[in-house]
Scaffold this motif. Structure first.
Motif, PDB file in Angstrom:
ATOM      1  N   LEU A 100       0.836  -1.206   0.000  1.00  0.00           N
ATOM      2  CA  LEU A 100       0.000   0.000   0.000  1.00  0.00           C
ATOM      3  C   LEU A 100       0.868   1.251   0.000  1.00  0.00           C
ATOM      4  N   LEU A 101       1.852   1.313   0.887  1.00  0.00           N
ATOM      5  CA  LEU A 101       2.689   2.509   0.987  1.00  0.00           C
ATOM      6  C   LEU A 101       3.561   2.727  -0.236  1.00  0.00           C
ATOM      7  N   SER A 102       3.810   1.669  -0.994  1.00  0.00           N
ATOM      8  CA  SER A 102       4.603   1.824  -2.213  1.00  0.00           C
ATOM      9  C   SER A 102       3.729   2.183  -3.412  1.00  0.00           C
ATOM     10  N   GLY A 103       2.398   2.281  -3.203  1.00  0.00           N
ATOM     11  CA  GLY A 103       1.493   2.654  -4.279  1.00  0.00           C
ATOM     12  C   GLY A 103       1.177   1.548  -5.251  1.00  0.00           C
ATOM     13  N   ASP A 104       1.469   0.286  -4.876  1.00  0.00           N
ATOM     14  CA  ASP A 104       1.253  -0.835  -5.791  1.00  0.00           C
ATOM     15  C   ASP A 104      -0.061  -1.572  -5.539  1.00  0.00           C
ATOM     16  N   LEU A 105      -0.823  -1.141  -4.538  1.00  0.00           N
ATOM     17  CA  LEU A 105      -2.082  -1.813  -4.217  1.00  0.00           C
ATOM     18  C   LEU A 105      -3.168  -0.757  -4.087  1.00  0.00           C
ATOM     19  N   CYS A 107      -6.577  -1.257  -4.838  1.00  0.00           N
ATOM     20  CA  CYS A 107      -7.884  -1.903  -4.949  1.00  0.00           C
ATOM     21  C   CYS A 107      -8.320  -2.369  -3.563  1.00  0.00           C
ATOM     22  N   PRO A 108      -9.433  -1.819  -3.033  1.00  0.00           N
ATOM     23  CA  PRO A 108      -9.869  -2.216  -1.682  1.00  0.00           C
ATOM     24  C   PRO A 108     -10.195  -3.691  -1.571  1.00  0.00           C
ATOM     25  N   THR A 109     -10.805  -4.255  -2.610  1.00  0.00           N
ATOM     26  CA  THR A 109     -11.130  -5.683  -2.586  1.00  0.00           C
ATOM     27  C   THR A 109      -9.865  -6.524  -2.537  1.00  0.00           C
ATOM     28  N   CYS A 110      -8.841  -6.100  -3.281  1.00  0.00           N
ATOM     29  CA  CYS A 110      -7.567  -6.827  -3.284  1.00  0.00           C
ATOM     30  C   CYS A 110      -6.915  -6.780  -1.904  1.00  0.00           C
ATOM     31  N   ALA A 111      -6.977  -5.613  -1.241  1.00  0.00           N
ATOM     32  CA  ALA A 111      -6.382  -5.481   0.087  1.00  0.00           C
ATOM     33  C   ALA A 111      -7.098  -6.392   1.079  1.00  0.00           C
ATOM     34  N   MET A 112      -8.428  -6.431   1.018  1.00  0.00           N
ATOM     35  CA  MET A 112      -9.181  -7.292   1.928  1.00  0.00           C
ATOM     36  C   MET A 112      -8.931  -8.766   1.642  1.00  0.00           C
ATOM     37  N   THR A 113      -8.842  -9.119   0.346  1.00  0.00           N
ATOM     38  CA  THR A 113      -8.589 -10.510  -0.023  1.00  0.00           C
ATOM     39  C   THR A 113      -7.211 -10.957   0.442  1.00  0.00           C
ATOM     40  N   ARG A 114      -6.224 -10.098   0.247  1.00  0.00           N
ATOM     41  CA  ARG A 114      -4.874 -10.439   0.702  1.00  0.00           C
ATOM     42  C   ARG A 114      -4.846 -10.598   2.217  1.00  0.00           C
ATOM     43  N   GLY A 115      -5.524  -9.700   2.928  1.00  0.00           N
ATOM     44  CA  GLY A 115      -5.573  -9.794   4.382  1.00  0.00           C
ATOM     45  C   GLY A 115      -6.217 -11.086   4.844  1.00  0.00           C
ATOM     46  N   GLY A 183      -7.198  -5.579   6.421  1.00  0.00           N
ATOM     47  CA  GLY A 183      -6.937  -5.127   5.063  1.00  0.00           C
ATOM     48  C   GLY A 183      -7.817  -3.955   4.674  1.00  0.00           C
ATOM     49  N   SER A 184      -9.089  -4.011   5.092  1.00  0.00           N
ATOM     50  CA  SER A 184     -10.025  -2.925   4.793  1.00  0.00           C
ATOM     51  C   SER A 184      -9.616  -1.636   5.505  1.00  0.00           C
ATOM     52  N   ARG A 185      -9.275  -1.732   6.796  1.00  0.00           N
ATOM     53  CA  ARG A 185      -8.879  -0.548   7.547  1.00  0.00           C
ATOM     54  C   ARG A 185      -7.587   0.056   7.022  1.00  0.00           C
ATOM     55  N   ASP A 186      -6.642  -0.804   6.652  1.00  0.00           N
ATOM     56  CA  ASP A 186      -5.374  -0.284   6.139  1.00  0.00           C
ATOM     57  C   ASP A 186      -5.559   0.399   4.790  1.00  0.00           C
ATOM     58  N   PHE A 187      -6.490  -0.104   3.974  1.00  0.00           N
ATOM     59  CA  PHE A 187      -6.748   0.576   2.709  1.00  0.00           C
ATOM     60  C   PHE A 187      -7.407   1.935   2.952  1.00  0.00           C
ATOM     61  N   GLU A 188      -8.295   2.011   3.943  1.00  0.00           N
ATOM     62  CA  GLU A 188      -8.891   3.307   4.302  1.00  0.00           C
ATOM     63  C   GLU A 188      -7.813   4.283   4.767  1.00  0.00           C
ATOM     64  N   SER A 200      -7.664  16.052  -3.029  1.00  0.00           N
ATOM     65  CA  SER A 200      -8.806  15.220  -3.404  1.00  0.00           C
ATOM     66  C   SER A 200      -8.530  14.411  -4.652  1.00  0.00           C
ATOM     67  N   GLY A 201      -7.606  14.868  -5.498  1.00  0.00           N
ATOM     68  CA  GLY A 201      -7.280  14.129  -6.706  1.00  0.00           C
ATOM     69  C   GLY A 201      -6.404  12.924  -6.453  1.00  0.00           C
ATOM     70  N   GLY A 202      -5.885  12.806  -5.196  1.00  0.00           N
ATOM     71  CA  GLY A 202      -5.014  11.699  -4.894  1.00  0.00           C
ATOM     72  C   GLY A 202      -5.724  10.497  -4.339  1.00  0.00           C
ATOM     73  N   GLU A 203      -7.054  10.517  -4.361  1.00  0.00           N
ATOM     74  CA  GLU A 203      -7.800   9.365  -3.879  1.00  0.00           C
ATOM     75  C   GLU A 203      -7.476   8.118  -4.679  1.00  0.00           C
ATOM     76  N   GLU A 204      -7.229   8.295  -5.940  1.00  0.00           N
ATOM     77  CA  GLU A 204      -7.036   7.147  -6.816  1.00  0.00           C
ATOM     78  C   GLU A 204      -5.711   7.261  -7.538  1.00  0.00           C
ATOM     79  N   LEU A 205      -4.834   6.319  -7.277  1.00  0.00           N
ATOM     80  CA  LEU A 205      -3.530   6.323  -7.929  1.00  0.00           C
ATOM     81  C   LEU A 205      -3.504   5.231  -8.969  1.00  0.00           C
ATOM     82  N   LYS A 206      -3.054   5.560 -10.138  1.00  0.00           N
ATOM     83  CA  LYS A 206      -3.053   4.571 -11.224  1.00  0.00           C
ATOM     84  C   LYS A 206      -1.626   4.267 -11.641  1.00  0.00           C
ATOM     85  N   ASP A 207      -1.427   2.998 -12.072  1.00  0.00           N
ATOM     86  CA  ASP A 207      -0.122   2.605 -12.571  1.00  0.00           C
ATOM     87  C   ASP A 207       0.103   3.194 -13.955  1.00  0.00           C
TER      88      ASP A 207
END
Length: 207
Positions: A100-105, A107-115, A183-188, A200-207
């Motif tokens: 998450l901190l490296s900007g590579d994740l 997707c909230p669903t992906c974070a929860m699934t990984r957790g 995983g959900s809390r960490d993504f929040e 506000s434009g930084g809510e979504e980071l894209k590769d």
């Protein structure tokens, strides 16, 4: 290699920022987050690891009882508690927190699934298998339970493990739930950090 492949794009502001700069900006703004978010993000993997250690101790106790082992309590308890703690905490840190901190994740669903997967596999399945392996070794050394004949090894240990797996089912469900929640809390928390860092434009980071 084109310059665009080495950069991260932040949607909404029309900016293109190098990945290294983006990660550094996120790290610098981490202290601006609410205290509860920071603590859960930093120590959440340790809580999940603690649950894994507890699952290891429970599994160890159940296998010791099933195999009539009365000696070597410390010798079997230490690895079945310490190793699951280290493996689970490390896996969560690598697969969720650091990603998450490296900007590579992003997707909230992906974070929860990984957790959830870390919780079930690292914090549930691994302690059970480790406890089985440790206690098979002890049972063979101390001759406390009959060992399976050749050609019947897998079936024998599956039969031994079946009632233990039933008893461990609530622990596995708890680990899955806690891993998903973490995983959900960490993504929040990551989303708040992105907003704080990039607006506000930084809510979504894209590769």
């Amino acid at each position: 290699m084109s310059e665009n492949t080495e950069k991260e794009s932040i949607s909404g502001n029309g900016l293109t920022i190098p990945r290294e700069v983006m990660v550094e900006m996120l790290a610098k703004n981490f202290d601006r987050l609410p205290e509860i978010d920071k603590k859960l993000f930093i120590y959440g993997n340790l809580y999940l690891g603690g649950n894994a250690a507890f699952a290891g101790l429970i599994s160890n106790s159940l296998y010791r009882r099933a195999l009539n082992i009365s000696q070597g309590f410390i010798a079997s308890s230490l690895p079945t508690a310490v190793l699951p703690f280290l493996v689970t905490a490390g896996l969560y840190n690598v697969l969720v927190s650091h990603t998450l901190l490296s900007g590579d994740l992003n997707c909230p669903t992906c974070a929860m699934t990984r957790g959830a997967l870390v919780g079930v596999v690292g914090g549930g399945g691994y302690p059970i298998l480790l406890a089985l392996a440790v206690n098979i070794f002890l049972a063979a050394q101390l001759n406390t339970a009959p060992m399976p004949e050749k050609g019947n090894v897998l079936r024998h240990w599956v039969d031994v493990s079946r009632p233990i797996l039933r008893q461990m089912r609530p622990v596995l469900l708890l680990q899955a739930f806690f891993g998903t929640y973490l995983g959900s809390r960490d993504f929040e928390t990551y989303t708040k950090l992105a907003r704080t860092t990039f607006g506000s434009g930084g809510e979504e980071l894209k590769d």
